[in-house]
Design a protein around this motif. Sequence first.
Motif, PDB file in Angstrom:
ATOM      1  N   ASN A   1      56.478  35.842  37.726  1.00  0.00           N
ATOM      2  CA  ASN A   1      56.084  36.679  37.460  1.00  0.00           C
ATOM      3  C   ASN A   1      54.302  37.856  36.809  1.00  0.00           C
ATOM      4  O   ASN A   1      53.765  37.053  36.747  1.00  0.00           O
ATOM      5  CB  ASN A   1      57.072  37.358  36.003  1.00  0.00           C
ATOM      6  CG  ASN A   1      57.507  37.751  34.736  1.00  0.00           C
ATOM      7  OD1 ASN A   1      56.031  37.276  34.266  1.00  0.00           O
ATOM      8  ND2 ASN A   1      58.462  37.933  33.687  1.00  0.00           N
ATOM      9  N   LYS A   2      54.642  39.270  37.362  1.00  0.00           N
ATOM     10  CA  LYS A   2      52.991  39.815  37.441  1.00  0.00           C
ATOM     11  C   LYS A   2      52.803  40.040  35.618  1.00  0.00           C
ATOM     12  O   LYS A   2      51.896  40.093  35.605  1.00  0.00           O
ATOM     13  CB  LYS A   2      53.760  41.354  37.426  1.00  0.00           C
ATOM     14  CG  LYS A   2      53.253  41.261  39.733  1.00  0.00           C
ATOM     15  CD  LYS A   2      53.610  42.332  39.360  1.00  0.00           C
ATOM     16  CE  LYS A   2      53.088  43.225  41.002  1.00  0.00           C
ATOM     17  NZ  LYS A   2      53.133  44.412  41.896  1.00  0.00           N
ATOM     18  N   LYS A   3      53.522  40.242  35.220  1.00  0.00           N
ATOM     19  CA  LYS A   3      53.367  40.382  33.574  1.00  0.00           C
ATOM     20  C   LYS A   3      52.782  39.320  33.180  1.00  0.00           C
ATOM     21  O   LYS A   3      51.901  39.303  32.501  1.00  0.00           O
ATOM     22  CB  LYS A   3      55.134  41.051  32.783  1.00  0.00           C
ATOM     23  CG  LYS A   3      54.698  41.316  30.870  1.00  0.00           C
ATOM     24  CD  LYS A   3      55.994  41.375  31.042  1.00  0.00           C
ATOM     25  CE  LYS A   3      55.739  42.635  29.812  1.00  0.00           C
ATOM     26  NZ  LYS A   3      56.980  42.786  29.031  1.00  0.00           N
ATOM     27  N   ASN A   4      52.774  38.188  32.978  1.00  0.00           N
ATOM     28  CA  ASN A   4      52.584  36.931  32.822  1.00  0.00           C
ATOM     29  C   ASN A   4      51.292  36.746  33.465  1.00  0.00           C
ATOM     30  O   ASN A   4      50.220  36.844  32.748  1.00  0.00           O
ATOM     31  CB  ASN A   4      52.757  35.629  32.641  1.00  0.00           C
ATOM     32  CG  ASN A   4      54.805  35.795  32.130  1.00  0.00           C
ATOM     33  OD1 ASN A   4      54.219  36.100  30.765  1.00  0.00           O
ATOM     34  ND2 ASN A   4      55.553  35.082  32.185  1.00  0.00           N
TER      35      ASN A   4
ATOM     36  N   ILE B   1      44.414  38.947  31.444  1.00  0.00           N
ATOM     37  CA  ILE B   1      42.975  39.954  30.353  1.00  0.00           C
ATOM     38  C   ILE B   1      43.320  38.604  29.210  1.00  0.00           C
ATOM     39  O   ILE B   1      42.023  38.827  28.716  1.00  0.00           O
ATOM     40  CB  ILE B   1      44.583  40.644  29.752  1.00  0.00           C
ATOM     41  CG1 ILE B   1      44.758  41.627  30.637  1.00  0.00           C
ATOM     42  CG2 ILE B   1      43.762  41.174  27.965  1.00  0.00           C
ATOM     43  CD1 ILE B   1      45.850  42.694  29.958  1.00  0.00           C
ATOM     44  N   GLY B   2      43.352  37.573  29.055  1.00  0.00           N
ATOM     45  CA  GLY B   2      42.766  36.246  27.929  1.00  0.00           C
ATOM     46  C   GLY B   2      41.392  35.600  28.194  1.00  0.00           C
ATOM     47  O   GLY B   2      41.196  35.697  27.366  1.00  0.00           O
TER      48      GLY B   2
END
Length: 157
Positions: A2-5, A11-12
Amino acid sequence: MNKKNVYKLAIGLFAVAIVFILLKFKNSELEPASYQLKERKGALAETAEYIKTRAIAANLKMSIQENPEDIKSMLALGGLYIQEARITGNHLYYDMAAMQQVNNTLNKDANNFEALTYKALIYLSQHHFADGLAIAEKAKNINPYNAFIYGLLIDAN
Protein backbone atom coordinates in the motif's frame (compact mmCIF):
# COMPACT_ATOMS: atom_id res chain seq x y z
CA MET A 1 2.12 -2.92 -1.11
CA ASN A 2 0.00 0.00 0.00
CA LYS A 3 0.95 3.67 -0.34
CA LYS A 4 1.90 4.00 3.32
CA ASN A 5 4.54 1.27 3.09
CA VAL A 6 5.89 2.64 -0.21
CA TYR A 7 6.34 6.06 1.40
CA LYS A 8 8.08 4.55 4.43
CA LEU A 9 10.41 2.55 2.15
CA ALA A 10 11.19 5.62 0.01
CA ILE A 11 11.96 7.74 3.07
CA GLY A 12 14.15 4.98 4.51
CA LEU A 13 16.12 4.64 1.26
CA PHE A 14 16.47 8.40 1.05
CA ALA A 15 17.83 8.55 4.62
CA VAL A 16 20.33 5.76 3.90
CA ALA A 17 21.47 7.55 0.74
CA ILE A 18 21.98 10.79 2.67
CA VAL A 19 24.07 9.00 5.30
CA PHE A 20 26.29 7.43 2.61
CA ILE A 21 26.72 10.78 0.87
CA LEU A 22 27.67 12.52 4.12
CA LEU A 23 30.14 9.78 5.04
CA LYS A 24 31.74 9.92 1.61
CA PHE A 25 31.91 13.73 1.71
CA LYS A 26 33.41 13.69 5.21
CA ASN A 27 36.05 11.14 4.23
CA SER A 28 36.90 12.67 0.87
CA GLU A 29 39.73 15.11 0.62
CA LEU A 30 38.25 18.57 0.20
CA GLU A 31 41.57 20.23 -0.50
CA PRO A 32 44.80 18.80 -1.80
CA ALA A 33 47.47 18.37 0.85
CA SER A 34 49.76 20.51 -1.28
CA TYR A 35 49.29 22.49 -4.47
CA GLN A 36 51.83 22.34 -7.28
CA LEU A 37 52.65 24.90 -9.93
CA LYS A 38 50.73 24.10 -13.06
CA GLU A 39 52.66 23.97 -16.30
CA ARG A 40 52.29 27.14 -18.29
CA LYS A 41 51.34 27.01 -21.94
CA GLY A 42 52.77 28.75 -24.98
CA ALA A 43 55.15 31.67 -24.70
CA LEU A 44 54.65 31.92 -20.93
CA ALA A 45 56.28 28.50 -20.53
CA GLU A 46 59.48 29.59 -22.28
CA THR A 47 60.43 32.57 -20.16
CA ALA A 48 63.42 32.75 -17.84
CA GLU A 49 61.06 34.13 -15.20
CA TYR A 50 59.05 30.88 -15.24
CA ILE A 51 62.17 28.75 -14.83
CA LYS A 52 63.17 30.88 -11.84
CA THR A 53 59.61 30.73 -10.43
CA ARG A 54 59.60 26.93 -10.59
CA ALA A 55 62.94 26.76 -8.78
CA ILE A 56 61.78 29.17 -6.07
CA ALA A 57 58.53 27.23 -5.60
CA ALA A 58 60.43 23.95 -5.28
CA ASN A 59 62.79 25.46 -2.68
CA LEU A 60 59.92 26.94 -0.68
CA LYS A 61 57.99 23.66 -0.70
CA MET A 62 61.13 21.83 0.46
CA SER A 63 61.65 24.35 3.27
CA ILE A 64 58.05 23.91 4.42
CA GLN A 65 58.35 20.14 4.23
CA GLU A 66 61.52 20.19 6.33
CA ASN A 67 60.08 22.69 8.81
CA PRO A 68 56.25 22.83 8.93
CA GLU A 69 56.49 25.85 11.27
CA ASP A 70 58.34 27.96 8.65
CA ILE A 71 55.86 30.83 8.35
CA LYS A 72 58.20 32.91 6.20
CA SER A 73 58.33 30.20 3.52
CA MET A 74 54.56 29.64 3.71
CA LEU A 75 53.91 33.31 3.09
CA ALA A 76 56.47 33.46 0.30
CA LEU A 77 54.80 30.47 -1.40
CA GLY A 78 51.38 32.08 -0.91
CA GLY A 79 52.67 35.26 -2.53
CA LEU A 80 54.15 33.26 -5.39
CA TYR A 81 50.75 31.59 -5.97
CA ILE A 82 49.02 35.00 -5.97
CA GLN A 83 51.50 36.23 -8.57
CA GLU A 84 51.09 33.06 -10.65
CA ALA A 85 47.31 33.59 -10.65
CA ARG A 86 47.83 37.04 -12.13
CA ILE A 87 50.33 35.84 -14.72
CA THR A 88 48.38 32.81 -15.92
CA GLY A 89 44.82 33.96 -15.25
CA ASN A 90 44.12 30.70 -13.41
CA HIS A 91 42.68 32.41 -10.34
CA LEU A 92 40.46 29.51 -9.31
CA TYR A 93 43.38 27.14 -8.73
CA TYR A 94 46.01 29.58 -7.48
CA ASP A 95 43.66 31.46 -5.16
CA MET A 96 42.92 28.16 -3.40
CA ALA A 97 46.64 27.35 -3.30
CA ALA A 98 47.52 30.77 -1.86
CA MET A 99 44.64 30.63 0.62
CA GLN A 100 45.89 27.26 1.87
CA GLN A 101 49.29 28.79 2.67
CA VAL A 102 47.71 31.87 4.24
CA ASN A 103 45.36 29.79 6.40
CA ASN A 104 48.24 27.54 7.48
CA THR A 105 50.11 30.65 8.57
CA LEU A 106 47.09 32.10 10.38
CA ASN A 107 46.58 28.79 12.17
CA LYS A 108 50.05 29.26 13.64
CA ASP A 109 49.81 33.04 14.17
CA ALA A 110 46.29 34.48 13.95
CA ASN A 111 47.61 38.05 13.98
CA ASN A 112 50.22 37.72 11.24
CA PHE A 113 49.91 41.02 9.38
CA GLU A 114 51.27 39.78 6.05
CA ALA A 115 49.00 36.72 6.06
CA LEU A 116 45.99 38.91 6.79
CA THR A 117 46.85 41.26 3.92
CA TYR A 118 47.23 38.29 1.56
CA LYS A 119 43.89 36.88 2.72
CA ALA A 120 42.18 40.23 2.16
CA LEU A 121 43.84 40.49 -1.26
CA ILE A 122 42.60 37.03 -2.27
CA TYR A 123 39.06 37.82 -1.10
CA LEU A 124 39.08 41.08 -3.02
CA SER A 125 40.35 39.40 -6.20
CA GLN A 126 37.34 37.06 -5.91
CA HIS A 127 35.03 40.08 -5.38
CA HIS A 128 34.17 39.00 -1.83
CA PHE A 129 34.35 42.62 -0.73
CA ALA A 130 32.69 42.28 2.68
CA ASP A 131 35.07 39.46 3.67
CA GLY A 132 38.05 41.38 2.30
CA LEU A 133 37.01 44.49 4.21
CA ALA A 134 36.69 42.60 7.49
CA ILE A 135 40.13 41.02 7.12
CA ALA A 136 41.71 44.30 5.98
CA GLU A 137 40.24 46.09 9.03
CA LYS A 138 41.75 43.44 11.30
CA ALA A 139 45.14 43.92 9.59
CA LYS A 140 44.84 47.73 9.90
CA ASN A 141 44.28 47.36 13.64
CA ILE A 142 47.55 45.42 13.85
CA ASN A 143 49.57 47.88 11.71
CA PRO A 144 47.78 51.17 11.02
CA TYR A 145 50.93 52.71 9.49
CA ASN A 146 51.11 50.43 6.46
CA ALA A 147 50.13 52.10 3.18
CA PHE A 148 49.28 48.83 1.40
CA ILE A 149 46.47 48.05 3.83
CA TYR A 150 44.77 51.34 2.99
CA GLY A 151 44.80 50.38 -0.68
CA LEU A 152 43.04 47.15 0.26
CA LEU A 153 40.51 49.08 2.36
CA ILE A 154 39.78 51.42 -0.54
CA ASP A 155 39.28 48.48 -2.88
CA ALA A 156 37.05 46.71 -0.36
CA ASN A 157 34.89 49.78 0.10
